[in-house]
Design a protein around this motif. Structure first.
Motif, PDB file in Angstrom:
ATOM      1  N   ASN A 172       0.771  -1.356   0.033  1.00 26.62           N
ATOM      2  CA  ASN A 172      -0.144  -0.098   0.021  1.00 26.62           C
ATOM      3  C   ASN A 172       0.989   1.069  -0.024  1.00 26.62           C
ATOM      4  N   ILE A 173       1.871   1.216   0.547  1.00 27.80           N
ATOM      5  CA  ILE A 173       2.882   2.382   0.575  1.00 27.80           C
ATOM      6  C   ILE A 173       3.389   2.744  -0.722  1.00 27.80           C
ATOM      7  N   ILE A 174       3.861   1.575  -1.597  1.00 24.78           N
ATOM      8  CA  ILE A 174       4.475   1.777  -2.691  1.00 24.78           C
ATOM      9  C   ILE A 174       3.172   2.342  -3.391  1.00 24.78           C
ATOM     10  N   ARG A 175       2.134   1.902  -3.545  1.00 23.29           N
ATOM     11  CA  ARG A 175       0.876   2.332  -4.330  1.00 23.29           C
ATOM     12  C   ARG A 175       0.584   3.881  -4.204  1.00 23.29           C
ATOM     13  N   GLU A 176       0.630   4.145  -2.830  1.00 20.28           N
ATOM     14  CA  GLU A 176       0.205   5.579  -2.536  1.00 20.28           C
ATOM     15  C   GLU A 176       1.201   6.693  -2.670  1.00 20.28           C
ATOM     16  N   SER A 177       2.441   6.436  -2.054  1.00 19.20           N
ATOM     17  CA  SER A 177       3.555   7.363  -2.171  1.00 19.20           C
ATOM     18  C   SER A 177       4.942   7.014  -2.787  1.00 19.20           C
ATOM     19  N   SER A 178       4.938   5.766  -3.331  1.00 18.55           N
ATOM     20  CA  SER A 178       6.104   5.227  -3.810  1.00 18.55           C
ATOM     21  C   SER A 178       7.228   5.288  -2.953  1.00 18.55           C
ATOM     22  N   GLY A 179       6.958   5.244  -1.543  1.00 17.10           N
ATOM     23  CA  GLY A 179       7.959   5.266  -0.431  1.00 17.10           C
ATOM     24  C   GLY A 179       8.609   6.653   0.082  1.00 17.10           C
ATOM     25  N   PRO A 181       7.953   9.740   2.113  1.00 20.84           N
ATOM     26  CA  PRO A 181       7.293  10.194   3.439  1.00 20.84           C
ATOM     27  C   PRO A 181       6.968  11.672   3.405  1.00 20.84           C
ATOM     28  N   LYS A 182       7.238  12.454   2.325  1.00 20.12           N
ATOM     29  CA  LYS A 182       6.935  13.874   2.298  1.00 20.12           C
ATOM     30  C   LYS A 182       6.051  14.060   0.998  1.00 20.12           C
ATOM     31  N   ALA A 183       5.489  12.925   0.594  1.00 18.15           N
ATOM     32  CA  ALA A 183       4.623  13.110  -0.448  1.00 18.15           C
ATOM     33  C   ALA A 183       3.177  13.792  -0.075  1.00 18.15           C
ATOM     34  N   ILE A 184       2.665  14.576  -0.941  1.00 17.32           N
ATOM     35  CA  ILE A 184       1.274  15.235  -0.557  1.00 17.32           C
ATOM     36  C   ILE A 184       0.483  15.178  -1.779  1.00 17.32           C
ATOM     37  N   SER A 197      -3.987  14.866   1.423  1.00 15.18           N
ATOM     38  CA  SER A 197      -3.567  13.631   1.937  1.00 15.18           C
ATOM     39  C   SER A 197      -2.018  13.792   1.946  1.00 15.18           C
ATOM     40  N   LYS A 198      -1.397  13.253   2.958  1.00 12.46           N
ATOM     41  CA  LYS A 198      -0.046  13.458   3.195  1.00 12.46           C
ATOM     42  C   LYS A 198       0.831  11.962   3.647  1.00 12.46           C
ATOM     43  N   GLY A 199       2.275  11.967   3.460  1.00 16.08           N
ATOM     44  CA  GLY A 199       3.008  11.031   3.892  1.00 16.08           C
ATOM     45  C   GLY A 199       2.850   9.525   3.280  1.00 16.08           C
TER      46      GLY A 199
END
Length: 248
Positions: A172-179, A181-184, A197-199
């Motif tokens: 799920n992390i890879i799908r949501e933010s590609s790993g 932690p500062k993704a927004i 949505s953040k992180g």
């Protein structure tokens, strides 16, 4: 004076003078008899004229003997008193020594007990310190990367009873933010509504606040705080983060 004149003179003495001369002669004779008696002569051989003298001497001797006996009794009584006092003093000394020895023994026992207690306390403190040190040494050190964040989050989730696996989180992390932690997400409906949505798992602020897990920083961008809050939310809504395969 001639010898021939003496009888005439004696004839002219009156009766009183004659008695006086006789008395003097008797006394002289008694004195002469006493001087002739041996020192070891028996009392019954002494002249009758001085028979009263031994009575006086015997009385004096009895008085002296009585005094001697009295002095002996007093001396014996004094000696007995001294012996009693000496015995009492010896008993008191022995009792004092025994009491002192008993007190010393009790003091030594108390000291030994106190020393043993202090030693045991010190040993317990040492064991506790060693145990804490071993516990600290057993505390896992997680790397500051995606693998380390997931593993640390899983440890917290296990302690808090939150279900989830490494694979479910990583997928799920890879799908949501590609790993990252500062993704927004600044383009979806949440962003339009002012709560982007953040992180790592792209969680919005209200959801993060509601499902934040104690012991982690209260910060959406913190990797471990973001993962554990998102996994807590997914467990509440879907049963586990492992059951999430798309936006949630």
């Amino acid at each position: 004076m001639s010898a021939s004149s003496i009888p005439g003179r004696l004839r002219r003495m009156n009766k009183t003078q004659k008695l006086s001369v006789a008395g003097i002669s008797a006394v002289a004779a008694a004195a002469l008899s006493l001087s002739l008696v041996p020192g070891n002569a028996e009392a019954e051989t002494e002249p009758q004229a001085i028979s009263g003298a031994p009575v006086v001497f015997a009385s004096a001797a009895g008085s002296s003997q009585a005094k001697t006996i009295q002095a002996s009794v007093i001396e014996q009584h004094s000696t007995a008193e001294q012996l009693i006092k000496a015995s009492d003093a010896a008993k008191a000394k022995k009792a004092k020594a025994a009491s002192k020895a008993k007190a010393k023994k009790a003091e030594a026992k108390a000291h030994a007990k106190s020393k043993a207690k202090a030693k045991a306390k010190k040993a317990a403190a040492k064991r506790g310190k060693q145990g804490a040190s071993r516990s600290e040494s057993r505390t896992p050190v997680f790397s500051n990367n995606l693998d380390g964040w997931i593993k640390e989050s899983l440890a917290i989730m296990k302690a808090k009873g939150i279900p989830g696996t490494y694979d479910g989180l990583h997928r799920n992390i890879i799908r949501e933010s590609s790993g990252n932690p500062k993704a927004i997400n600044d383009w979806d409906v949440n962003a339009v509504n002012g709560v982007p949505s953040k992180g790592l798992l792209q969680i919005i602020k209200p959801t993060f606040d509601a499902y934040h897990v104690g012991g982690t920083p209260h910060n959406q961008y913190d990797p471990v705080a973001n993962i554990t809050a998102s996994a807590n939310y997914a467990a509440d809504k879907y049963g586990s983060i492992d059951n999430v395969n798309s936006a949630y």
